[in-house]
Write a protein that holds these residues in place. Structure first.
Motif, mmCIF file in Angstrom:
data_model
loop_
_atom_site.group_PDB
_atom_site.id
_atom_site.type_symbol
_atom_site.label_atom_id
_atom_site.label_comp_id
_atom_site.label_asym_id
_atom_site.label_seq_id
_atom_site.Cartn_x
_atom_site.Cartn_y
_atom_site.Cartn_z
ATOM 1 N N VAL A 98 -2.007 5.482 -26.826
ATOM 2 C CA VAL A 98 -3.205 5.421 -25.985
ATOM 3 C C VAL A 98 -4.408 5.073 -26.858
ATOM 4 N N PRO A 99 -5.268 4.137 -26.425
ATOM 5 C CA PRO A 99 -6.458 3.792 -27.217
ATOM 6 C C PRO A 99 -7.371 5.004 -27.401
ATOM 7 N N ARG A 100 -8.056 5.061 -28.536
ATOM 8 C CA ARG A 100 -8.983 6.162 -28.771
ATOM 9 C C ARG A 100 -10.127 6.145 -27.758
ATOM 10 N N ALA A 101 -10.426 4.960 -27.233
ATOM 11 C CA ALA A 101 -11.535 4.821 -26.288
ATOM 12 C C ALA A 101 -11.153 5.229 -24.868
ATOM 13 N N ALA A 102 -9.918 5.679 -24.669
ATOM 14 C CA ALA A 102 -9.467 6.017 -23.318
ATOM 15 C C ALA A 102 -10.333 7.101 -22.682
ATOM 16 N N THR A 103 -10.785 8.060 -23.495
ATOM 17 C CA THR A 103 -11.610 9.144 -22.952
ATOM 18 C C THR A 103 -13.000 8.659 -22.565
ATOM 19 N N ALA A 104 -13.393 7.474 -23.050
ATOM 20 C CA ALA A 104 -14.715 6.918 -22.727
ATOM 21 C C ALA A 104 -14.604 5.746 -21.756
ATOM 22 N N LYS A 105 -13.512 5.685 -21.002
ATOM 23 C CA LYS A 105 -13.277 4.516 -20.144
ATOM 24 C C LYS A 105 -14.367 4.335 -19.095
ATOM 25 N N HIS A 106 -14.907 5.437 -18.553
ATOM 26 C CA HIS A 106 -15.949 5.322 -17.535
ATOM 27 C C HIS A 106 -17.245 4.792 -18.149
ATOM 28 N N ALA A 107 -17.564 5.234 -19.360
ATOM 29 C CA ALA A 107 -18.756 4.738 -20.048
ATOM 30 C C ALA A 107 -18.609 3.254 -20.367
ATOM 31 N N ILE A 108 -17.410 2.840 -20.777
ATOM 32 C CA ILE A 108 -17.157 1.424 -21.089
ATOM 33 C C ILE A 108 -17.297 0.572 -19.841
#
Length: 283
Positions: A242-252
């Motif tokens: 899983v990408p490290r940015a997965a937890t920030a998907k809504h911000a992205i």
């Protein structure tokens, strides 16, 4: 009004939307085509790798973070040295031979798509960008008939799937690469061809045909299945990384739509959307 700014915005937005439109059209066709397939011999990832690959183009911060991490790891080059300093003469001779083998391996990097010579730094830069973008990446290994390594390469993670374990092909099952060939963009499955290329897990001694995925001792050198080494970002309970940015998907996602809105606002002379409301009358 600035004609140069207007021209830039027109070119930028037209090119950006064209690329994103074409990208998602291909993804939609692949998802629709693969989704209706029966007896798939691979496991679909929990996260859509195409969506995360598109983040590298649509989100400036995520793209920069991925590239900075890749450059900081591979951009300083490399060197070979003894792991221990107090070695006997015999141990030093063994270490020298091992270093010589490593140096020879580092000359074997190639570009999988073009077949041209590549370098360790550029290959692993792409591997790390792949891993940070999609949660996983792959280093490929080509061998000859006598099991000697003849090339190392990077294989795109968005195309790679884990192969299902079966009675015909027990563990380690290896991998399969999916390449979608759209003959005519009409949306009909008769105009689509899915090319599959099979890979073995690294170290698998079985002779596998890369086109059929079957064990075949008579396979020619050109048809031998290559091997893949997977680098993934571990996630409990998931087969794929899983990408490290997965937890920030809504911000992205919010950042992406904010950027689109800003461009739209600038193209309209910074005039926000308005509504004309008429009460007890006709417009």
């Amino acid at each position: 009004e600035n004609p140069d700014v207007e021209k830039f915005l027109d070119i930028f937005s037209a090119d950006y939307y064209r690329r994103s439109k074409v990208f998602y059209e291909k993804v939609d066709i692949l998802a629709n085509y693969v989704g209706h397939m029966k007896d798939k011999d691979w496991v679909e990832p929990e996260y859509d790798p195409y969506d995360w690959a598109f983040v590298a183009e649509s989100n400036t911060r995520a793209a920069r973070c991925n590239r900075i991490k890749a450059n900081s790891i591979t951009g300083n080059g490399y060197s070979f040295d003894y792991s221990e300093k107090n070695l006997t003469k015999r141990q030093k001779n063994i270490a020298k031979r091992q270093i010589a083998k490593c140096k020879q391996l580092f000359k074997m990097f190639v570009n999988e798509e073009t077949g041209e010579k590549d370098s360790f730094s550029s290959t692993f830069e792409r591997i790390i960008i792949d891993r940070e973008s999609t949660g996983r990446s792959y280093l490929g290994v080509k061998r000859n008939r006598i099991d000697k390594i003849r090339a190392l390469f990077h294989s795109r993670a968005v195309n790679i799937r884990h192969r299902k374990v079966s009675a015909e092909f027990p563990s380690p099952a290896g991998f399969v690469r999916l390449d979608l060939l759209v003959l005519n963009n009409t949306g009909f499955t008769s105009d689509i061809k899915l090319n599959k290329t099979y890979y073995k897990a690294f170290g698998d001694k079985r002779v596998v045909n890369r086109r059929t995925g079957k064990i075949d001792p008579n396979t020619s050198v050109d048809e031998l299945a290559d091997e893949l080494i997977e680098f993934s970002i571990y996630a409990p309970g998931l087969k794929y990384g899983v990408p490290r940015a997965a937890t920030a998907k809504h911000a992205i996602q919010g950042n992406f739509y904010a950027g689109v809105q800003n461009v739209s606002l600038l193209r309209n002379d910074a005039t926000p959307r308005m509504a004309v409301i008429v009460e007890n009358g006709n417009l």
